[in-house]
Design a protein around this motif. Structure first.
Motif, PDB file in Angstrom:
ATOM      1  N   SER A  54       0.852  -1.183   0.000  1.00 49.83           N
ATOM      2  CA  SER A  54       0.000   0.000   0.000  1.00 49.83           C
ATOM      3  C   SER A  54       0.886   1.229   0.000  1.00 49.83           C
ATOM      4  O   SER A  54       1.898   1.283   0.708  1.00 49.83           O
ATOM      5  CB  SER A  54      -0.917   0.008   1.226  1.00 49.83           C
ATOM      6  OG  SER A  54      -1.662   1.214   1.285  1.00 49.83           O
ATOM      7  N   VAL A  55       0.512   2.200  -0.828  1.00 49.55           N
ATOM      8  CA  VAL A  55       1.208   3.481  -0.806  1.00 49.55           C
ATOM      9  C   VAL A  55       0.859   4.186   0.509  1.00 49.55           C
ATOM     10  O   VAL A  55      -0.312   4.222   0.921  1.00 49.55           O
ATOM     11  CB  VAL A  55       0.815   4.340  -2.017  1.00 49.55           C
ATOM     12  CG1 VAL A  55       1.497   5.705  -1.953  1.00 49.55           C
ATOM     13  CG2 VAL A  55       1.163   3.625  -3.314  1.00 49.55           C
ATOM     14  N   VAL A  56       1.864   4.700   1.139  1.00 48.98           N
ATOM     15  CA  VAL A  56       1.662   5.315   2.449  1.00 48.98           C
ATOM     16  C   VAL A  56       0.635   6.441   2.330  1.00 48.98           C
ATOM     17  O   VAL A  56       0.754   7.320   1.472  1.00 48.98           O
ATOM     18  CB  VAL A  56       3.001   5.855   3.006  1.00 48.98           C
ATOM     19  CG1 VAL A  56       2.772   6.622   4.307  1.00 48.98           C
ATOM     20  CG2 VAL A  56       3.957   4.703   3.238  1.00 48.98           C
ATOM     21  N   GLY A  57      -0.399   6.375   3.187  1.00 44.93           N
ATOM     22  CA  GLY A  57      -1.422   7.407   3.201  1.00 44.93           C
ATOM     23  C   GLY A  57      -2.601   7.138   2.292  1.00 44.93           C
ATOM     24  O   GLY A  57      -3.616   7.823   2.382  1.00 44.93           O
ATOM     25  N   SER A  58      -2.490   6.149   1.388  1.00 38.12           N
ATOM     26  CA  SER A  58      -3.593   5.901   0.453  1.00 38.12           C
ATOM     27  C   SER A  58      -4.697   5.067   1.094  1.00 38.12           C
ATOM     28  O   SER A  58      -5.878   5.206   0.742  1.00 38.12           O
ATOM     29  CB  SER A  58      -3.079   5.192  -0.804  1.00 38.12           C
ATOM     30  OG  SER A  58      -2.630   3.894  -0.492  1.00 38.12           O
TER      31      SER A  58
END
Length: 1675
Positions: free
Chosen positions: A776-780
């Motif tokens: 997961s992309v951080v913050g997504s």
């Protein structure tokens, strides 16, 4: 004797025909309990020339004394059963064809020597068994190993089996005739196809078997006696009792029925799925021999059907027929060989044995190296038998170097989706390239060798290896490895393939399960296992549905009603012998997933049967048939099963497993399963209806959490056996727990698009299938799966990440019980390439050499380690007499250039050098030592080699080559450079120069490259002395445009600023944009501003001028050669400056100038369109220099979205003549467009607008869509038609011709929108002007058609053409006058011109030859025909444009028949003409007053003059005083009565007669009494009354001229003509038969007073003309 290889390692627990004493298997067939049993024991041995059986067979002479050759050991025959041993050479393959009997060909010598040999012990001859030697090979049926079982081809067909009764024949009964001993040869029809050579061969085999079977079944030719027996004894034995014959017949019937049952059983099997692909049991091995020696390759192949083996040499099939003395290929019983005689050096090659059947193909490779003695080889090595590994290259001088295998154009990490086709490929370069040696190409997935299938296809072209996934599934995900094998040496290349889930049919549904497998298959059940998907669709998976489908059908059946969570499920209720495939679907609350990939087919068979069927084709079939006379044996109740245990328990089911009992008899057994709650003895049978056939059973419907015990009973026809020992208490529940979450998730950098993730295995994990990783992309907050196929191990490389983004990862474990919880999220990590030390530089060369120093050059390392190189370190060492010294450092401080001068060297000393590169990670590995270079003064005149030759801006058809000038320039300045190139694989002599003239610059763009081809380049410098040494060759460069390649874009902004822009999406954190002009760094920033932000860089010109001309290039460092350039020459500079000026002083671009058009209602529209308008754009409208505004007359509109500007005027008046201008303004941009409308242009536009307005008003009511037109129908009538629209019920249509209304009989309904007026028999009178009017309350419309002059001529031409086409063929008819040729047409018009041709000569018409038209008939009359009139007649019809011909042949028989008929009719006409007749004058009835005079007269005619007589009331009547009869001049006949009385009343008849005929004319005279009547007698006077026929004359009615309201009905008037009394002097024409009939019909229509004929004219002419002609005939 040991078992053959294909029968080993098989333990059959559930074989009802297993023999205890021998521990072997024989097939038992039994039809009824009272019938005799036939025990068939069969087996085969592997091919072995050294076997004892072979030695015995070769030595046997088939005499009774040599019967020990058939001995199987005394231990094998202690049971004293009758055995029949035979062999056959007819079987070169091990499997028979499907559904055909085994064919056994008899050797001729064997048949002559075959005799009945019987043995019961190892030394005595047995009379009960006959041993038949059928071939040169021997097959032994004895089995010594009790743990092994003979392969069986048969199935038990009856649940009741009998044990064979053993028979003992003693020596004292040796000479006694045996009551019954007949060997029966059975041939089973196995429904499994193999491969045989030809259909003819199969037919011969079947015929041979049938003959053999009949031979032994009937006993013919079988002698069961010793040689020394007497003739009487032989005769006694040959005689059979009736009892024996009946028994033999019954046995044959029973055996036939058994075979039929067996065949029917096999038909139920889907045996196609029981087949298996070939496999090599023994592969051929490689050989190394000397020349002139022979070599033989051996291999053994198994497969079903029997594979066909083909031998190849270097992938070329070996043709034995072409080289009969060179190659010998043999195939016997699964053993195949290739023998090569007298080998020479050309036989050095790679040989391949390819085995193929319907299930696939497999190959095995072996190499042959043939050594050649050359003198330098030690002679002792000849025939030493030593071999050299294939990994060493073969050269003309021996075996020295190892093959070098390189991969070019390699496949990268691939991403696909389920259902797509994916392909992996790699070009393989092998050095040296020796045609005799071909590589083995192998593909692996996750370390497992891949074989071709319907899902995977492989291809090797000789240069490129490719693998194609035809329908990708998640099962195909994994690490793919290409292995290229050359003998003992190989190279590998690997790449990962990711397969994502296909889009779900239902949003939110989970992904499809994967890796569906069938485990533990048995007769009626199978365990299906699968792996859970990584994607659950956002909702937890509730369970799985398992579907099954019988092979050969398309119907899927769901196996479970409720979803199961456990990833294994036992499927029961299968039909034994049938094959099935399975699939699994996942379900969550959103819906059901797509189905998984189907499993491999599995047959519902006993494991022993499956193993036997799979190994069946490994050897030929041999068998032993035992037929004994016995009493039926009683059935044996089976004992209890053993080893009962619970092998799997879940909350949904429990799986039991056991072994068959040891005591079970010879028939098959089945099982009943019982259960009870633990601690009780309340046993309940689970399968109450159908017994279980398999030693496995799944128990469902158990209460979760309760404890149960289980036991099993066996049953057969004899009864139900005792139960087995009960299992221990089993708690219903999942024994396998869901694993716990993995721990310690550690991501580390790998590449710029991938991260390595490691973790630790969860504690107490059992039966782990693998792990799923998500990122997961951080913050997504959005998680994506990194893999869709569970990976084993605790390390995984996550690919497909975005460079520069920060990711977190988590992992979950998977086993059959389910998926664990997710692990804790890892620490965030930014996706960047890991930094490592660079690889070694290479290609070190000397650029210049003087007495004490040397200048070195080298190439940059291929791998820079993820960051830019900070410098290089150079080492050198002295080489004295070939012995290198110690390395010494040449520089302490790193150097940035790839050229360096090493000082303080010794003159004439030999040195070696090495270079190491350094980056932020440290100093990399030094390069390999260079070649030895001697330090000496260079005195050559030509320049040294250029250096630092690099390729940039590589595209599919071009690249740019850069280099640096030589350090050593020679004795004169450098004058230029030459660039050479060649393809990488080309030979040295293929170098060619790119430029003919020397280049002054140090760069060159090379075009004309072939896409996908690899090239190398070099550069040479030149001066006055000549061309110097070439530079080092560049690395191979493939001409291709890489995906994502972008070019430098020149841009001019809205302010007119000119800039060069370059964008890169492959940058690393350390990447930089480097701009250069003419490939030299830009140092002067006074003319150019350079700015970079993110992945974009802009170079802005301050004031573009001639000083800025050149090639501007941009290179992105720390990338894989990302670069581009743009050339600014004078032409480009002018274009950019013009564009800059336009942007500074912008105009609104127009897509179209101001134009005008007329709209539908007659409105006038002025419009123009700009290419683009902003929301603030506005327009001014000007007419004759005055601005006009939106109002009642002008409707104005500006559409900013489409750029459309328009103005609409309702009507164009005279005052609107002038100039119209549209002025646009959009921000700073302005533009205008004008349109001048004056004079004729304005008048034309005004007229068009008025016309369009009228047209619009016209179309508001009923109107014509298509104007009035005409067409000629097939009946040659003319139809006027028009198409109308906007019609309603009240709409009327009125037709006019020349302003006169035409009456129409019917009202038109307008359903088809077409109005028509039909004019029949169109002619000139119909010419005129036709008009049709539509009218109703909404308005009216009219359409006019002028049919005059040219238009009428065109119409008449078409009418004439249709009439001419309607003409019938010419016919011949004879008349009294001659012969008539005629043809009928639809109707005739005068415009149709008719011509006649006789024998290709136009006919001139005379009184004898005439033409004319009568009605619809066009005729040619030939009067008084003569023989000259014979010939071919042609009627030509000319329609004004085209001629149409009809032909008839009037000659030969046609003429003769017509002429004869003419003669007959002519004579008849003469007779008719000259016969006596009454021409007229006598009335039919005469009424006269008494006392008056009656005078009747008429005219008669005849030739000769007729005789005249009178009759009164049918009696002769002559003149008297009262009545005077006169006949004057042969014509005038009169009848006069001076005073009539009532006695004169009656019927008077005038009879005229001559030789041609007689005619009678009757007149009735009625005399009226004078009393009461007025004397009114009409006549010439009162005394004489002459009554003649009355004449009624009617004139033709005239056309009444009326106005438009009057009606005209064309072609309906009736012309009435009177019948005239002919002139007495006129000779009447001869009447034809037709004319006579017409007169008779007319006579019937007359009344008593007058005869009036009504004549309707024929339609040969127009009605007006016919009427006029008839009127002219009136007297």
């Amino acid at each position: 004797m040991s078992l053959p290889f294909y029968q080993r390692h098989h333990e059959h627990y559930d074989r009802a025909y297993r023999h205890k004493a021998l521990q072997s298997t024989v097939s038992q067939y039994q039809k009824e309990a009272k019938s005799k049993s036939a025990v068939y024991a069969q087996g085969s041995t592997a091919y072995s020339r050294g076997s004892a059986a072979y030695r015995h067979a070769s030595a046997a002479d088939f005499s009774l004394d040599s019967s020990t050759a058939y001995s199987h050991g005394s231990s094998a025959y202690d049971l004293e059963s009758a055995a029949y041993s035979y062999g056959s050479t007819a079987y070169d393959h091990s499997a028979a064809q499907s559904k055909r009997s085994a064919a056994y060909s008899l050797d001729s010598e064997s048949l002559s020597k075959s005799s009945a040999a019987y043995r019961h012990g190892s030394e005595s001859i047995n009379k009960l068994a006959a041993a038949y030697r059928l071939g040169s090979e021997a097959y032994s049926l004895g089995l010594k190993d009790s743990n092994l079982m003979i392969e069986d081809q048969s199935y038990k067909m009856s649940p009741k089996a009998k044990r064979a009764k053993h028979s003992l024949v003693s020596e004292d009964k040796e000479n006694k005739a045996i009551d019954y001993s007949v060997p029966i040869f059975t041939g089973r029809e196995v429904s499994i196809s193999g491969i045989t050579d030809t259909e003819e061969e199969r037919i011969k085999e079947s015929a041979a078997y049938v003959a053999k079977r009949n031979l032994f079944a009937t006993g013919e030719g079988v002698s069961v006696s010793k040689v020394a027996k007497s003739t009487s004894e032989e005769q006694h034995r040959e005689k059979k009792s009736r009892k024996v014959a009946i028994r033999e017949s019954a046995e044959r019937v029973a055996l036939k029925k058994t075979l039929e049952d067996t065949q029917a059983f096999h038909k139920k099997l889907n045996q196609d799925k029981l087949l298996h692909a070939p496999e090599f049991i023994i592969e051929p091995r490689s050989h190394t021999i000397w020349e002139k020696q022979n070599v033989k390759f051996h291999c053994s192949v198994a497969g079903w059907p029997a594979p066909r083996v083909t031998w190849y040499k270097n992938n070329v099939p070996i043709d034995v027929q072409t080289h009969p003395d060179k190659y010998i290929i043999e195939s016997r019983y699964g053993l195949h060989s290739l023998e090569i005689s007298t080998c020479d050096f050309d036989d050095t090659a790679q040989y391949r044995a390819s085995a193929m059947n319907v299930k696939g193909e497999i190959s095995a490779y072996a190499s042959l190296v043939v050594k050649r003695y050359k003198g330098e080889i030690d002679a002792s090595l000849l025939y030493a038998g030593t071999s050299m590994p294939l990994g060493f290259g073969v050269t003309p001088h021996g075996y020295a170097s190892r093959f070098e295998i390189r991969f070019v154009d390699k496949f990268d990490v691939a991403f696909g989706r389920e259902g797509e086709t994916m392909s992996l490929g790699c070009t393989v370069v092998i050095s040296p390239d020796i045609k005799r040696f071909k590589p083995d190409i192998e593909w692996y997935r996750n370390g497992v060798l891949i074989t071709p299938s319907k899902w995977v296809q492989m291809h090797w072209s000789g240069e490129r290896a490719s693998l194609t996934l035809t329908h990708a599934n998640k099962e195909d995900e994994g690490l793919y490895t290409l292995r290229v094998v050359m003998g003992d040496y190989y190279e590998e290349y690997s790449g990962y393939v990711f397969v994502r889930d296909a889009d779900a049919e239902i949003p939110g549904a989970p992904g499809a399960p994967l890796d569906v497998q069938c485990l533990d298959a048995n007769k009626d059940y199978v365990i299906v296992s699968w792996k859970q998907p990584a994607v659950d669709g956002g909702n937890p998976i509730l369970g799985y549905f398992i579907d099954r489908c019988e092979v050969g059908t398309t119907h899927w059946t769901q196996c479970n009603e409720t979803p199961v969570k456990f990833a294994r499920f036992p499927v029961t209720g299968l039909i034994e012998g049938r094959s099935y495939i399975f699939r699994v679907r996942a379900v969550n609350k959103a819906g059901i997933s797509l189905p998984s990939r189907v499993s491999e087919p599995v047959a519902a068979l006993d494991p022993a049967d499956r193993a036997r069927l799979r190994s069946h084709p490994s050897a030929p079939w041999t068998g032993q048939i035992i037929v004994t006379e016995e009493e039926p044996a009683e059935g044996v109740v089976p004992g209890p099963p053993t080893d009962l245990q619970v092998i799997e328990a879940t909350k949904n089911y429990v799986v039991l497993s056991w072994k068959p009992p040891g005591q079970r008899g010879h028939e098959g057994i089945m099982y009943f399963v019982e259960k009870c709650v633990a601690g009780t003895e309340d046993w309940q049978r689970v399968n109450t209806e159908i017994p279980v056939k398999s030693p496995r059973f799944a128990v469902f419907d158990l209460a979760e959490g309760k404890s149960y015990c289980f036991r099993v009973r066996c049953c057969n026809s004899a009864g139900i056996g005792e139960p087995s020992e009960a299992t221990e208490a089993t708690v219903v529940g999942d024994k396998l727990d869901i694993p716990k979450a993995p721990g310690r998730i550690m991501p580390t950098r790998n590449t710029d698009t991938s991260v390595v993730v490691t973790w630790t295995e969860p504690p107490d994990a059992k039966e782990l299938v693998g792990y799923y990783i998500e990122s997961s992309v951080v913050g997504s907050g959005r998680w994506e799966p990194c893999n869709n196929n569970p990976v084993k191990g605790t390390r995984f490389i996550c690919h497909g990440l975005i460079n520069g983004e920060k990711y977190i990862f988590r992992v979950r474990a998977v086993n059959a019980a389910g998926l664990s919880e997710f692990s804790q999220d890892s620490e965030p990590i930014e996706v960047q390439a890991a930094i490592a030390a660079p690889s070694p530089p290479y290609d070190i060369m000397v650029l210049e050499s003087v007495r004490d120093s040397m200048v070195l050059g080298w190439k940059q390392p291929k791998v820079i380690g993820g960051t830019e190189i900070t410098g290089y370190y150079v080492n050198y060492r002295e080489v004295v007499d070939g012995v290198p010294g110690k390395w010494m450092e040449a520089n302490i401080k790193a150097i940035s250039e790839r050229a360096y001068r090493i000082q303080n060297l010794k003159e004439n000393m030999v040195y070696q050098f090495q270079v190491a590169a350094a980056n932020l990670a440290g100093v990399g590995t030094p390069s390999l030592p260079s070649q030895p270079f001697k330090c000496e003064e260079w005195t050559i005149a030509v320049p040294g080699p250029p250096h630092d030759v690099t390729c940039t801006e590589v595209r599919k058809d071009s690249l740019v080559l850069l280099w640096k000038e030589p350090v050593y320039t020679g004795r004169s300045p450098i004058a230029g450079y030459y660039v050479d190139m060649k393809e990488t694989e080309a030979k040295e002599e293929r170098w060619r120069s790119v430029n003919e003239k020397p280049l002054q610059k140090k760069f060159l763009k090379i075009g004309g490259l072939k896409q996908g081809v690899s090239y190398v380049f070099r550069v040479r410098a030149t001066n006055q002395a000549g061309v110097g040494k070439p530079s080092n060759v560049t690395d191979p460069v493939v001409a291709e445009t890489r995906p994502g390649t972008k070019e430098v874009v020149v841009d001019v902004d809205d302010n007119g600023v000119i800039s060069l822009n370059f964008e890169c999406d492959q940058m690393s954190p350390n990447s930089k944009f480097v701009w250069s002009k003419n490939y030299e760094p830009i140092e002067d920033d006074s003319r150019l501003n350079i700015d970079a932000k993110g992945g974009k860089s802009k170079a802005t010109f301050k004031d573009l001028g001639e000083d800025d001309l050149g090639v501007y290039s941009c290179v992105v460092t720390d990338t894989d050669g990302v670069s581009s350039s743009h050339t600014i020459d004078e032409e480009e500079m002018k274009r950019l400056l013009a564009l800059s000026h336009e942007r500074k002083f912008p105009t609104v671009p127009l897509a179209s100038e101001l134009a005008v058009e007329i709209l539908e209602k007659g409105e006038v529209r002025f419009w123009l369109q700009a290419e683009k308008l902003s929301g603030n754009a506005k327009a001014n409208f000007v007419f004759n220099d005055k601005e006009i505004f939106n109002g009642e007359k002008y409707k104005m509109k500006v559409d900013q979205k489409t750029g459309l500007v328009e103005m609409i005027m309702d009507k164009l008046e005279d005052k609107d003549e002038g100039t119209y201008t549209f002025q646009l303004q959009d921000g700073k941009a302005t533009n205008q467009s004008s349109l001048v409308l004056i004079g004729d242009v304005f008048k034309k536009l005004q007229d068009e607008a008025d016309f369009q307005r009228k047209e619009w008003h016209r179309k508001q009511g009923p109107h014509f869509v298509d104007k009035l037109g005409w067409e000629v129908t097939d009946d040659c009538n003319v139809m006027l038609k028009c198409k109308v629209a906007n019609i309603k019920k009240e709409t009327h249509i009125v037709w006019y011709k020349d302003d006169r209304e035409i009456m129409v009989d019917e009202e038109h309904d307008f359903k088809d929108g077409v109005c028509t007026l039909l004019i029949s028999e169109f002619s000139k009178k119909d010419a005129g002007t036709y008009e049709v009017i539509l009218k109703d309350d909404r308005g009216k419309d009219s359409s006019e058609l002028k049919l005059k002059d040219t238009a009428f001529a065109d119409l008449m031409n078409e009418v004439c053409r249709r009439i001419a086409l309607s003409a019938t063929d010419l016919k011949i008819r004879s008349t009294a006058e001659g012969i008539r040729l005629y043809s009928y047409v639809t109707y005739y018009v005068e415009d149709l011109r008719v011509g006649w041709v006789h024998n290709d000569t136009q006919i001139r018409f005379t009184d004898r030859v005439k033409t004319g038209v009568t009605g619809e008939q066009i005729w040619l009359q030939i009067n008084e025909p003569t023989p000259q009139d014979k010939g071919k007649y042609t009627m030509e019809l000319f329609d004004g444009k085209t001629g149409h011909k009809k032909t008839v042949d009037l000659s030969g028989q046609a003429f003769d028949e017509a002429f004869a008929e003419f003669q007959r009719l002519k004579q008849a006409a003469i007779a008719e003409k000259n016969r006596a007749r009454v021409l007229g004058g006598l009335p039919d009835v005469v009424t006269i007053q008494e006392g008056k005079a009656l005078n009747l007269s008429c005219t008669v005619w005849g030739d000769p003059t007729p005789e005249v007589s009178w009759l009164k009331n049918e009696k002769s009547f002559v003149s008297d005083a009262n009545c005077t009869l006169k006949f004057e001049s042969g014509k005038k006949v009169s009848f006069t009565i001076s005073a009539v009385s009532t006695l004169d009343s009656g019927k008077y008849s005038l009879v005229v007669k001559n030789k041609y005929g007689t005619e009678t004319s009757d007149v009735t005279v009625i005399v009226i009494s004078v009393s009461g009547l007025t004397d009114t007698v009409q006549g010439h006077d009162q005394n004489n009354l002459t009554v003649s026929k009355k004449k009624k004359t009617m004139t033709a009615s005239k056309w009444k001229e009326v106005e438009k309201k009057d009606f005209i009905k064309p072609h309906v008037e009736e012309i009435i003509a009177t019948e005239e009394t002919p002139d007495p002097n006129e000779i009447p024409p001869a009447e034809t038969e037709k004319d006579t009939k017409s007169k008779q019909q007319a006579a019937k229509m007359t009344d008593g007073k007058a005869a009036v004929a009504e004549t309707v004219p024929q339609p040969t002419e127009s009605l007006d003309k016919q009427g006029k002609k008839l009127l002219e005939k009136k007297p």
